[in-house]
Design an enzyme around this catalytic site. Structure first.
Site, PDB file in Angstrom:
ATOM      1  CG  PHE A  71      -1.391   1.346   1.501  1.00 27.38           C
ATOM      2  CD1 PHE A  71      -2.150   1.949   0.832  1.00 27.38           C
ATOM      3  CD2 PHE A  71      -1.453   1.558   2.953  1.00 27.38           C
ATOM      4  CE1 PHE A  71      -2.691   3.496   1.144  1.00 27.38           C
ATOM      5  CE2 PHE A  71      -2.009   2.781   3.350  1.00 27.38           C
ATOM      6  CZ  PHE A  71      -2.663   3.600   2.379  1.00 27.38           C
ATOM      7  CB  THR A  74       3.750   1.773  13.229  1.00 27.78           C
ATOM      8  OG1 THR A  74       2.794   2.061  13.621  1.00 27.78           O
ATOM      9  CG2 THR A  74       4.575   0.685  13.861  1.00 27.78           C
ATOM     10  CG  ASP A  75       0.702   5.236  15.309  1.00 28.60           C
ATOM     11  OD1 ASP A  75       0.816   4.216  15.126  1.00 28.60           O
ATOM     12  OD2 ASP A  75      -0.227   6.157  15.384  1.00 28.60           O
ATOM     13  CD  GLU A  76      -0.300  -0.166  15.247  1.00 31.29           C
ATOM     14  OE1 GLU A  76      -0.596  -1.170  15.861  1.00 31.29           O
ATOM     15  OE2 GLU A  76      -1.056  -0.047  14.212  1.00 31.29           O
ATOM     16  CE1 TYR A 130       3.265  -3.637  11.706  1.00 27.78           C
ATOM     17  CE2 TYR A 130       1.757  -2.369  13.184  1.00 27.78           C
ATOM     18  CZ  TYR A 130       2.663  -2.514  12.000  1.00 27.78           C
ATOM     19  OH  TYR A 130       2.845  -1.181  11.328  1.00 27.78           O
ATOM     20  CE  LYS A 146       7.364  -1.251  11.102  1.00 30.07           C
ATOM     21  NZ  LYS A 146       8.011  -1.336   9.547  1.00 30.07           N
ATOM     22  CG  ASN A 199      -4.130   3.997  12.268  1.00 30.54           C
ATOM     23  OD1 ASN A 199      -3.473   4.081  13.157  1.00 30.54           O
ATOM     24  ND2 ASN A 199      -4.688   2.846  11.852  1.00 30.54           N
ATOM     25  CG  LEU A 232     -11.769   0.820  10.252  1.00 24.78           C
ATOM     26  CD1 LEU A 232     -12.666  -0.161  10.741  1.00 24.78           C
ATOM     27  CD2 LEU A 232     -11.493   2.187  11.329  1.00 24.78           C
ATOM     28  CE1 TYR A 284     -12.629  -6.385  14.198  1.00 22.87           C
ATOM     29  CE2 TYR A 284     -10.361  -5.759  14.899  1.00 22.87           C
ATOM     30  CZ  TYR A 284     -11.139  -6.370  13.875  1.00 22.87           C
ATOM     31  OH  TYR A 284     -10.659  -6.863  13.069  1.00 22.87           O
ATOM     32  NE  ARG A 299      -5.556   2.124  16.114  1.00 25.33           N
ATOM     33  CZ  ARG A 299      -6.003   1.918  17.544  1.00 25.33           C
ATOM     34  NH1 ARG A 299      -6.423   2.607  18.229  1.00 25.33           N
ATOM     35  NH2 ARG A 299      -5.760   0.473  17.754  1.00 25.33           N
TER      36      ARG A 299
HETATM   37  P1  NAD Z   1       1.377  -3.604   3.316  1.00 21.60           P
HETATM   38  O1  NAD Z   1       1.204  -4.912   4.178  1.00 21.60           O
HETATM   39  O2  NAD Z   1       0.560  -3.057   2.450  1.00 21.60           O
HETATM   40  O3  NAD Z   1       2.838  -3.869   2.446  1.00 21.60           O
HETATM   41  C1  NAD Z   1       3.945  -4.708   2.622  1.00 21.60           C
HETATM   42  C2  NAD Z   1       4.715  -5.037   1.440  1.00 21.60           C
HETATM   43  O4  NAD Z   1       5.901  -5.549   2.027  1.00 21.60           O
HETATM   44  C3  NAD Z   1       4.097  -5.848   0.597  1.00 21.60           C
HETATM   45  O5  NAD Z   1       4.061  -5.480  -0.710  1.00 21.60           O
HETATM   46  C4  NAD Z   1       4.786  -7.209   0.674  1.00 21.60           C
HETATM   47  O6  NAD Z   1       4.711  -8.106  -0.324  1.00 21.60           O
HETATM   48  C5  NAD Z   1       5.964  -6.699   1.082  1.00 21.60           C
HETATM   49  N1  NAD Z   1       6.794  -7.654   1.949  1.00 21.60           N
HETATM   50  C6  NAD Z   1       6.400  -8.595   3.228  1.00 21.60           C
HETATM   51  N2  NAD Z   1       7.304  -9.196   3.429  1.00 21.60           N
HETATM   52  C7  NAD Z   1       8.432  -8.931   2.654  1.00 21.60           C
HETATM   53  C8  NAD Z   1       9.690  -9.583   2.784  1.00 21.60           C
HETATM   54  N3  NAD Z   1      10.058 -10.543   3.386  1.00 21.60           N
HETATM   55  N4  NAD Z   1      10.518  -9.184   1.769  1.00 21.60           N
HETATM   56  C9  NAD Z   1      10.054  -8.334   0.756  1.00 21.60           C
HETATM   57  N5  NAD Z   1       9.067  -7.626   0.739  1.00 21.60           N
HETATM   58  C10 NAD Z   1       8.060  -8.053   1.642  1.00 21.60           C
HETATM   59  O7  NAD Z   1       2.076  -2.519   4.206  1.00 21.60           O
HETATM   60  P2  NAD Z   1       1.833  -1.079   4.450  1.00 21.60           P
HETATM   61  O8  NAD Z   1       0.471  -0.609   4.867  1.00 21.60           O
HETATM   62  O9  NAD Z   1       2.024  -0.281   2.935  1.00 21.60           O
HETATM   63  O10 NAD Z   1       2.946  -0.741   5.294  1.00 21.60           O
HETATM   64  C11 NAD Z   1       4.283  -0.320   4.797  1.00 21.60           C
HETATM   65  C12 NAD Z   1       5.402   0.198   5.998  1.00 21.60           C
HETATM   66  O11 NAD Z   1       4.819   1.135   6.522  1.00 21.60           O
HETATM   67  C13 NAD Z   1       5.300  -1.023   7.255  1.00 21.60           C
HETATM   68  O12 NAD Z   1       6.842  -1.178   7.311  1.00 21.60           O
HETATM   69  C14 NAD Z   1       4.463  -0.594   8.045  1.00 21.60           C
HETATM   70  O13 NAD Z   1       4.960  -1.038   9.143  1.00 21.60           O
HETATM   71  C15 NAD Z   1       4.661   0.716   8.041  1.00 21.60           C
HETATM   72  N6  NAD Z   1       3.472   1.589   8.561  1.00 21.60           N
HETATM   73  C16 NAD Z   1       2.108   1.615   8.209  1.00 21.60           C
HETATM   74  C17 NAD Z   1       1.046   2.256   8.484  1.00 21.60           C
HETATM   75  C18 NAD Z   1      -0.269   2.040   7.872  1.00 21.60           C
HETATM   76  O14 NAD Z   1      -1.013   2.776   8.405  1.00 21.60           O
HETATM   77  N7  NAD Z   1      -0.249   1.102   7.016  1.00 21.60           N
HETATM   78  C19 NAD Z   1       1.223   3.486   9.350  1.00 21.60           C
HETATM   79  C20 NAD Z   1       2.665   3.503   9.957  1.00 21.60           C
HETATM   80  C21 NAD Z   1       3.589   2.544   9.419  1.00 21.60           C
HETATM   81  P1  TYD Z   2      -6.295  -1.396  11.419  1.00 22.69           P
HETATM   82  O1  TYD Z   2      -6.854  -0.656  10.254  1.00 22.69           O
HETATM   83  O2  TYD Z   2      -6.169  -2.984  11.655  1.00 22.69           O
HETATM   84  O3  TYD Z   2      -5.085  -0.440  11.950  1.00 22.69           O
HETATM   85  P2  TYD Z   2      -4.250  -0.632  13.253  1.00 22.69           P
HETATM   86  O4  TYD Z   2      -4.936  -1.735  14.217  1.00 22.69           O
HETATM   87  O5  TYD Z   2      -3.002  -0.568  12.846  1.00 22.69           O
HETATM   88  O6  TYD Z   2      -4.649   0.788  13.809  1.00 22.69           O
HETATM   89  O7  TYD Z   2      -7.557  -0.866  12.635  1.00 22.69           O
HETATM   90  C1  TYD Z   2      -7.737   0.477  12.677  1.00 22.69           C
HETATM   91  C2  TYD Z   2      -8.859   0.627  14.014  1.00 22.69           C
HETATM   92  O8  TYD Z   2     -10.155  -0.052  13.684  1.00 22.69           O
HETATM   93  C3  TYD Z   2      -8.196  -0.388  15.177  1.00 22.69           C
HETATM   94  O9  TYD Z   2      -8.613   0.208  16.432  1.00 22.69           O
HETATM   95  C4  TYD Z   2      -9.279  -1.670  14.883  1.00 22.69           C
HETATM   96  C5  TYD Z   2     -10.525  -1.333  14.224  1.00 22.69           C
HETATM   97  N1  TYD Z   2     -11.236  -2.041  13.409  1.00 22.69           N
HETATM   98  C6  TYD Z   2     -12.242  -2.362  13.493  1.00 22.69           C
HETATM   99  O10 TYD Z   2     -12.883  -2.096  14.481  1.00 22.69           O
HETATM  100  N2  TYD Z   2     -12.797  -3.407  12.742  1.00 22.69           N
HETATM  101  C7  TYD Z   2     -12.196  -4.113  11.851  1.00 22.69           C
HETATM  102  O11 TYD Z   2     -12.582  -4.923  10.895  1.00 22.69           O
HETATM  103  C8  TYD Z   2     -10.907  -3.700  11.545  1.00 22.69           C
HETATM  104  C9  TYD Z   2      -9.964  -4.170  10.518  1.00 22.69           C
HETATM  105  C10 TYD Z   2     -10.301  -2.744  12.379  1.00 22.69           C
END
Ligand code: NAD
Ligand code: TYD
Length: 358
Positions: free
Chosen positions: A14, A136-138, A162, A166, A191, A202, A219, A226
């Site tokens: 993503f 991440t903030d988590e 998770y 991280k 997020n 979500l 949930y 968030r």
């Molecule tokens: P995502 O799950 O959509 O994508 C992760 C990508 O990494 C995928 O394309 C997957 O194929 C690849 N991948 C997984 N394991 C791999 C490996 N061993 N070698 C090579 N590629 C691999 O994740 P995202 O939401 O795009 O998040 C990207 C980064 O940003 C992550 O490090 C996540 O912790 C961080 N992040 C995400 C969010 C969020 O809200 N999505 C917020 C803060 C930080």
């Molecule tokens: P999520 O998108 O999984 O991100 P994160 O857990 O990393 O913050 O979830 C965002 C928030 O939404 C989290 O508080 C969990 C909640 N949630 C639901 O209530 N229902 C759902 O089906 C999902 C996937 C998440």
């Protein structure tokens, strides 16, 4: 940073895919994109770069040291931008092993190869090299309602497998700077939402389910909070941190857009009511389901450091960017149908079906 290539890991996911497209649109230099294409990685996310000779896609594991070392020697990147991770909290609860493998051991392997490569550089190449770790903030754990937002000095207190994986990666990155001098920067972001987000998180889950007339599982009491950031604002922050960030520093990134989950789900429903009035009101699909184990109550990021030092500001407000995101999913139903594959349905069944939360 000068105009050399960059190595992006996880660039078919993503945020990584949004970043790669953003980089190609805004910077001149090539991108080597290393991604294992797990369930979350999707080459369709990169369709817009398919004919761009500056984009080299390599399918592989960040933990494959021979592969990574070879790519570094071949392409001599100016920077590594490390997105690759297992990223979904619920999956980490069901099966943490892959999170340790990719997020901890994979990051360690990448750091080792980066250290070897960087040690062999000289002059401006060495001075300009950056290792940017996307986190991440988590890692900071959970806030109560009245607590101030997380700063870069907040103690680490990860609560899910998770978040712990991280946090471990963040600590390794810190140690590689402190011990070996590797010019590493860590960004910790709140997020994200926007195009290409896999519908396990979500916002896209609610959009995809609502369009299919399926329940919208919230949930617990739905009052967990968030701090939401549109993905393009995150990509801009990472590009700025690469160009202007100080090695050894960490930067918190957040949208100053705290919302309860229920507010987010209702906002998705309101946007769909406008765009698909025949199915309104979509909020009738909301169902409160069993809470996530160990569910963090609130995350909020204090972005004052990146704002003051690097001049970053989020450019997208939550309500308008959320609406834009809903429109993107409606306009890309081929993408949605593509990702709702067999593997995805198996996961949905495990998490929400028999024996799951629903
Ligand atoms: P995502 O799950 O959509 O994508 C992760 C990508 O990494 C995928 O394309 C997957 O194929 C690849 N991948 C997984 N394991 C791999 C490996 N061993 N070698 C090579 N590629 C691999 O994740 P995202 O939401 O795009 O998040 C990207 C980064 O940003 C992550 O490090 C996540 O912790 C961080 N992040 C995400 C969010 C969020 O809200 N999505 C917020 C803060 C930080
Ligand atoms: P999520 O998108 O999984 O991100 P994160 O857990 O990393 O913050 O979830 C965002 C928030 O939404 C989290 O508080 C969990 C909640 N949630 C639901 O209530 N229902 C759902 O089906 C999902 C996937 C998440």
């Amino acid at each position: 940073m000068s105009a050399g290539a960059i190595l992006v890991t996880g660039g078919a996911g993503f945020i990584g895919a949004n970043f790669v497209l953003d980089w190609l649109a805004n910077e001149g230099s090539p991108v080597v994109n290393l991604d294992q294409l797990t369930y979350a990685g999707n080459p369709a996310n990169l369709a817009a770069a398919a004919k761009d000779a500056r984009h080299v896609f390599v399918k592989g594991d960040v933990g494959d040291r021979a592969l990574v070392g070879g790519l570094l020697r071949e392409h001599r990147p100016q920077a590594i931008v490390h997105f690759a991770a297992e990223s979904h909290v619920d999956r980490s609860i069901h099966g943490p092993a892959e999170f340790i493998q990719t997020n901890v051991i994979g990051t360690f392997s990448l750091l080792e190869e980066a250290r070897g490569y960087w040690s062999g550089l000289a002059g401006t190449e060495r001075g300009g090299f950056r290792f940017l770790h996307v986190s991440t903030d988590e890692v900071y754990g959970s806030l109560n309602g009245a607590d101030p937002a997380f700063t870069e000095t907040s103690p680490y207190a990860p609560n899910s497998p998770y978040a712990a994986s991280k946090a471990a990666a963040d600590h390794l990155v810190r140690a590689y700077h402190h011990t070996y001098g590797l010019p590493a920067i860590t960004t910790n972001c709140s997020n994200n939402y926007g195009p290409f987000q896999f519908p396990e998180k979500l916002i896209p889950l609610m959009i995809v389910n609502a369009l299919a007339g399926k329940p919208l599982p919230v949930y617990g009491d739905g009052l967990n909070v968030r701090d939401w950031l549109y993905v393009a604002d995150h990509c801009a922050a990472v590009r700025l941190a690469l160009r202007k960030g100080r090695p050894g520093e960490t930067y918190n990134i957040g949208g100053r857009a705290e919302r309860t989950n229920l507010e987010v789900v209702r906002a998705v429903c309101a946007a769909l009511d406008e765009l698909r009035p025949d199915r309104a009101p979509h909020a009738k699909l909301i169902r409160f389901v069993k809470d996530r184990p160990g569910h963090d109550r609130r995350y909020a990021m204090d972005p004052r450091k990146i704002e003051a030092e690097l001049g970053w500001r989020p450019r997208h407000g939550f309500e308008s960017a959320l609406r834009k995101t809903v429109e993107w999913y409606l306009d890309h139903m081929d993408w949605v149908n593509g990702v709702t594959s067999g593997a995805y349905r198996d996961w949905t069944e495990l998490n929400y079906g028999q024996g799951g939360r629903a």
